[in-house]
Scaffold this active site. Structure first.
Site, PDB file in Angstrom:
ATOM      1  N   GLY A   1     -13.921  49.174  97.471  1.00 38.93           N
ATOM      2  CA  GLY A   1     -12.569  49.030  97.148  1.00 38.93           C
ATOM      3  C   GLY A   1     -12.271  47.947  96.504  1.00 38.93           C
ATOM      4  O   GLY A   1     -11.611  48.031  95.083  1.00 38.93           O
TER       5      GLY A   1
ATOM      6  N   TRP B   1     -13.996  48.347  93.074  1.00 34.68           N
ATOM      7  CA  TRP B   1     -13.219  49.448  92.135  1.00 34.68           C
ATOM      8  C   TRP B   1     -12.115  48.772  91.261  1.00 34.68           C
ATOM      9  O   TRP B   1     -12.113  49.091  90.084  1.00 34.68           O
ATOM     10  CB  TRP B   1     -12.777  50.224  92.944  1.00 34.68           C
ATOM     11  CG  TRP B   1     -11.843  51.443  92.434  1.00 34.68           C
ATOM     12  CD1 TRP B   1     -12.181  52.550  91.795  1.00 34.68           C
ATOM     13  CD2 TRP B   1     -10.304  51.397  91.992  1.00 34.68           C
ATOM     14  NE1 TRP B   1     -11.164  53.134  91.173  1.00 34.68           N
ATOM     15  CE2 TRP B   1     -10.094  52.466  91.503  1.00 34.68           C
ATOM     16  CE3 TRP B   1      -9.420  50.313  92.203  1.00 34.68           C
ATOM     17  CZ2 TRP B   1      -8.621  52.523  90.845  1.00 34.68           C
ATOM     18  CZ3 TRP B   1      -8.063  50.382  91.850  1.00 34.68           C
ATOM     19  CH2 TRP B   1      -7.757  51.743  91.167  1.00 34.68           C
ATOM     20  N   HIS B   2     -11.728  47.540  91.617  1.00 37.60           N
ATOM     21  CA  HIS B   2     -10.682  46.925  91.033  1.00 37.60           C
ATOM     22  C   HIS B   2     -11.203  46.077  89.870  1.00 37.60           C
ATOM     23  O   HIS B   2     -10.454  46.027  88.829  1.00 37.60           O
ATOM     24  CB  HIS B   2      -9.911  45.775  92.075  1.00 37.60           C
ATOM     25  CG  HIS B   2      -9.046  46.515  92.853  1.00 37.60           C
ATOM     26  ND1 HIS B   2      -9.260  46.981  94.000  1.00 37.60           N
ATOM     27  CD2 HIS B   2      -7.567  46.826  92.666  1.00 37.60           C
ATOM     28  CE1 HIS B   2      -8.148  47.571  94.761  1.00 37.60           C
ATOM     29  NE2 HIS B   2      -7.005  47.501  93.850  1.00 37.60           N
ATOM     30  N   GLY B   3     -12.216  45.568  89.812  1.00 33.73           N
ATOM     31  CA  GLY B   3     -12.973  45.272  88.576  1.00 33.73           C
ATOM     32  C   GLY B   3     -14.213  44.812  88.824  1.00 33.73           C
ATOM     33  O   GLY B   3     -14.594  44.495  89.968  1.00 33.73           O
TER      34      GLY B   3
ATOM     35  N   PHE C   1      -7.730  47.974  85.491  1.00 34.86           N
ATOM     36  CA  PHE C   1      -8.702  48.604  86.413  1.00 34.86           C
ATOM     37  C   PHE C   1      -8.784  50.012  85.915  1.00 34.86           C
ATOM     38  O   PHE C   1      -9.818  50.617  86.634  1.00 34.86           O
ATOM     39  CB  PHE C   1      -7.931  48.353  87.827  1.00 34.86           C
ATOM     40  CG  PHE C   1      -7.360  47.178  88.205  1.00 34.86           C
ATOM     41  CD1 PHE C   1      -6.234  46.943  88.858  1.00 34.86           C
ATOM     42  CD2 PHE C   1      -8.339  46.118  88.006  1.00 34.86           C
ATOM     43  CE1 PHE C   1      -5.819  45.676  89.248  1.00 34.86           C
ATOM     44  CE2 PHE C   1      -7.744  44.716  88.234  1.00 34.86           C
ATOM     45  CZ  PHE C   1      -6.626  44.722  88.900  1.00 34.86           C
TER      46      PHE C   1
END
Lengths: 476, 378
Positions: free
Chosen positions: A334, A337-339, A476
């Site tokens: 997770g 996924w954000h960056g 994102f």
């Protein structure tokens, strides 16, 4: 094109809405929604529409395959191949530079004299540096949409659609296309099938209400806080301890109102077109423990991670140690996924650690007074946001050092006015109603028109002043 | 709510019309309050002030205009001497480079602190490697033509002990209706014009309206019509018939300014003016240039780059003739559209490149010695 821009408010949305409701058949409306979505997406970069179209066709084809194929091995291929294609696209555009630079750093740290190529040769003959690849806006979101569709089709949770227009409209749905919420096909399937049959008048009222609340959250609250927080964070090593906490509390609220505002606008836009987009935020800063926080923050992402990562890993069904491992892995993914930055990985790991700690000592923690639980949780979240906001780990650690070791320095600009704004925004986030609660039993009254007119005038002024910022989650 | 959907009920009812009026007034009032609060919080504009683009940044002395001490308007903040940027002492501790120019040097479109003089100062500071770095002072003013610049230098800017003066001349001023002339000296400074309170939202609405193509088009065509109505074809400047008298005036005024700078003991360094389009503009460029004509209606779109490129050649020739250093910024930047916000003004990237060119050509600190203006520079 941003929701909080003149071209969207006065050109795109009125045209999209008017044409949509003047069409007669569902297919015409699907086609129009898809077209509107592509026009919306092309505003950033028309070429990336090809990527969106490709991802749509791959997933649609996989869905058709699931309808006609029963052999488990073939179905497994229909699952694996499209997901791999989607993840390769996401990996290339989002993570290629990060992977290469991290691998090189690792090799350098062990003294290996190996240089990993940092450019690729394009068909045109030019060299493209991996760290200069432009990230297509919203790729993380629409990739998640298509992957969730493929997995749900494979599992039999949904019946894939044969209607390409319907599916294209779903993937390119402009309210949620570039920054969520992550809307799974099953959540919107019934509304798509009944497109154009909703109670237009009532839903328009609710839609406008959500949209206005979202605009206020984003433009009047988040962007105002950004005007103080961004200059402070650019100069974060000059901040005092109190100044650093002021700035980070401001960022905590800015991020929430920015993202919550966008989600509220997306929900409002969905209602305007007869679609019920699921809620994404439920007063996360009222959370009392880490588990509660993740049931309130970015709900669409956390439920996707639960359904598509945590549960397939085994969830909490294979013993305590495996549960903790699954929690950590889910949160690490997770975070990533954000960056494409180690700060996001650390942030994910930090929240994974909080979840694991809570799971381990839940009985003791739950005995604390509710106020104490909320305070502890809020402080823990603020600390996590330090990694989220910082450009690298060194800056994050530097800021944490300033926050926890008394340091002299500067405060945020206009400290008195800033503290008032912080207090009002803080009250709204921590104690006040969220957009769902405000609109839950919404019934239009004349006073609402004046409130909305005043809010709209204020919002247009900020947008017209050129100070508005893009949505934070666009990156994102 | 239904009355917003049904147009007839909205507009046919007097009560609804009254309600709409009240709603509009509510929206406008909220907009005005928000604009003032926003300006106060982020622009440091007092809540009840009436900002004025020119009056807030300029002061008119008997001899002419200069920057207003502590002037402030939007992103521009002047110091106590009316120069853009941080405070300076009236006499420099070390070497001082002063930049004289118009809005291209003042920084119209760049974000705060990114005008090329400030970027140059930061670059030279970074290059100094522990030695004392030269101070760069941006003494530019929007709209400063060469004749006024000389008066400004002689009466004000020369008092600040600059060792080197970078001049960025705006040649396009010489395409205006009349050639620039220096201000008439008065016996005493003129009285400050009265400021009338005006709603802040008007300016924001104005800024937004100007971004709408149709409004820009109508405004431009109206201005050109008013300026050229009744004039013969020879009135226009064409690339085949550039105004030689204006070019001579440009060279004369530039030479006069450089001589004045040298007389005051500083070394003039002339920068050539860069332009967004190549000397022969494309069809897309012509659209930009046609918009730009509102500032010089007499010049046809193709005449503008032709004149500016000719001014560059004339500047280089002047420098060679009088042995003044010329840094050919135009040679490296002109035609690179991505560096410009409009035909003559830079964006952040453009300003950065200008600063880099200057810092490269001006050499390391050892070369920042006093040039006599006679003989070849070191």
């Amino acid at each position: 094109m941003l929701f909080n821009s003149f071209v969207f408010l006065f050109a795109f949305l009125p045209i999209a809405y008017t044409v949509f409701w003047s069409l007669n058949t569902a297919n015409q409306r699907y086609l129009w929604l898809a077209f509107a979505g592509y026009v919306f997406y092309s505003w950033w970069n028309p070429w990336f529409c090809l990527l969106l179209a490709f991802s749509t066709l791959v997933s649609y084809t996989a869905g058709l395959g699931f309808l006609s194929v029963n052999r488990p091995q073939t179905r497994w291929l229909l699952l694996a191949i499209p997901i791999t294609v989607d993840l390769l696209l996401l990996g290339f555009f989002k993570y290629a530079g990060f992977v290469v630079s991290s691998a090189q750093a690792l090799l350098d740290s062990v003294g290996a004299e190996v240089r990993i190529p940092t450019t690729i040769l394009l068909p045109t003959g030019d060299q493209l540096a991996l760290n200069e690849i432009i990230l297509p806006v919203g790729i993380s979101f629409y990739t998640f949409h298509t992957i969730s569709y493929i997995v749900d089709s494979w599992r039999g949770t949904i019946r894939p659609t044969r209607n390409l227009f319907e599916f294209a409209a779903y993937v390119a749905l402009f309210p949620q296309l570039v920054a969520g919420p992550i809307v799974r096909f099953r959540q919107i399937e019934r509304d798509l099938e009944a497109l154009g049959k909703a109670d237009r008048t009532r839903w328009l009222g609710v839609g406008i209400a959500f949209f206005m609340v979202g605009l206020v959250e984003k433009v009047l609250v988040a962007d105002t806080l950004a005007g103080f927080v961004d200059p402070a964070m650019e100069n974060h090593d000059a901040l005092s301890t109190f100044g650093a906490w002021m700035a980070m509390l401001g960022y905590t609220l800015q991020l929430y109102f920015d993202f919550s505002g966008y989600s509220s606008m997306a929900i409002g836009l969905g209602f305007m077109f007869g679609l019920r987009i699921p809620i994404n935020f439920n007063s996360p800063y009222k959370a009392v423990n880490p588990s509660d926080f993740w049931q309130r923050w970015h709900i669409s992402l956390s439920t996707c991670m639960r359904d598509y990562i945590y549960i397939p890993l085994g969830g909490n069904r294979k013993g305590e140690l495996n549960t903790l491992r699954n929690l950590m892995l889910t949160m690490l993914i997770g975070g990533l996924w954000h960056g494409a930055n180690w700060t996001f990985v650390v942030w994910g790991a930090y929240h994974g650690l909080l979840l694991c700690l809570y799971r381990w000592r839940a009985a003791d923690y739950d005995r604390l007074p509710l106020v104490a639980q909320r305070a502890v949780m809020l402080v823990a979240v603020v600390i996590g946001w330090v990694f989220f906001r910082s450009i690298d780990l060194q800056s994050a650690l530097e800021l944490l050092r300033i926050m926890f070791i008394p340091t002299g320095g500067i405060l945020v600009d206009h400290p008195a006015a800033y503290l008032v704004i912080l207090a009002v925004a803080g009250w709204w986030a921590v104690l006040g109603p969220n957009s769902i609660e405000m609109i839950h039993d919404f019934r239009w009254r004349p006073i609402h028109s004046y409130l909305f007119a005043g809010a709209f005038g204020s919002v247009l002024t900020i947008i017209g002043g050129g100070r508005e910022s893009p949505f934070l989650y666009f990156q994102f | 709510m239904a009355y917003f959907i049904d147009p007839c009920r909205t507009y046919c009812s007097r009560r609804a019309l009254l309600r709409l009026t009240w709603l509009a007034l509510t929206a406008l009032s909220a907009a005005e309050v928000t604009a003032r609060l926003d300006d106060w919080l982020f622009g440091k504009v007092p809540l009840f002030a009436s900002p004025h683009r020119w009056l807030d940044l300029n002061l008119v002395e008997a001899w002419g205009p200069r920057g207003r001490p502590h002037g402030m308007y939007r992103k521009w903040q002047l110091n106590s001497y009316g120069f853009l940027g941080a405070e300076i002492s009236d006499r420099p501790a070390g070497r001082r480079i002063m930049v004289l120019g118009a809005s291209e040097s003042f920084g119209l479109y760049e974000s705060r602190g990114n005008d090329y003089p400030h970027q140059l100062g930061r670059m030279l500071n970074g290059d100094s490697k522990g030695q004392s770095s030269p101070e760069v002072v941006n003494a530019s003013m929007a709209g400063l033509a060469l004749p006024t610049m000389r008066i400004y230098w002689e009466n004000w800017a020369s008092k600040f002990g600059a060792d080197t003066v970078l001049i960025y001349p705006a040649a396009h001023f010489y395409l205006d209706k009349e050639a620039p002339s220096h201000p008439v000296r008065l016996e005493s400074p003129p009285p400050e014009p009265k400021r009338w309170p005006s709603p802040r939202i008007f300016e924001r609405i104005n800024d937004q309206l100007r971004t709408i193509w149709l409004i820009r088009y109508v405004r431009r065509e109206f201005i050109l019509y008013r300026a050229l109505s009744g004039e013969p074809p020879e009135y226009l400047f064409t690339p085949q018939a550039l105004p030689n008298d204006r070019m001579e005036a440009y060279v004369r005024d530039l030479e006069s300014l450089c001589e004045s700078i040298a007389r005051h003991g500083a070394d003039p360094v002339i920068l050539t003016q860069a332009f967004k389009t190549p000397i022969v503009p494309t069809a897309e460029d012509r659209s930009d240039l046609q918009d730009f004509r509102i500032f010089m209606p007499r010049a046809l779109p193709d005449a503008i780059p032709a004149f500016i490129y000719a001014a560059r050649d004339a500047t280089i020739e002047l420098g060679a003739r009088r042995n003044w250093k010329v840094i050919d910024v135009a040679g490296e930047i002109s035609g690179r559209r991505e560096l410009f916000a409009d035909p003559v003004h830079f964006n952040d990237k453009g300003s950065e490149l200008v600063a880099r060119i200057i810092s490269g050509k001006i050499g390391d600190l050892g070369q920042l010695t006093r040039w006599s203006g006679r003989g070849a520079p070191p």
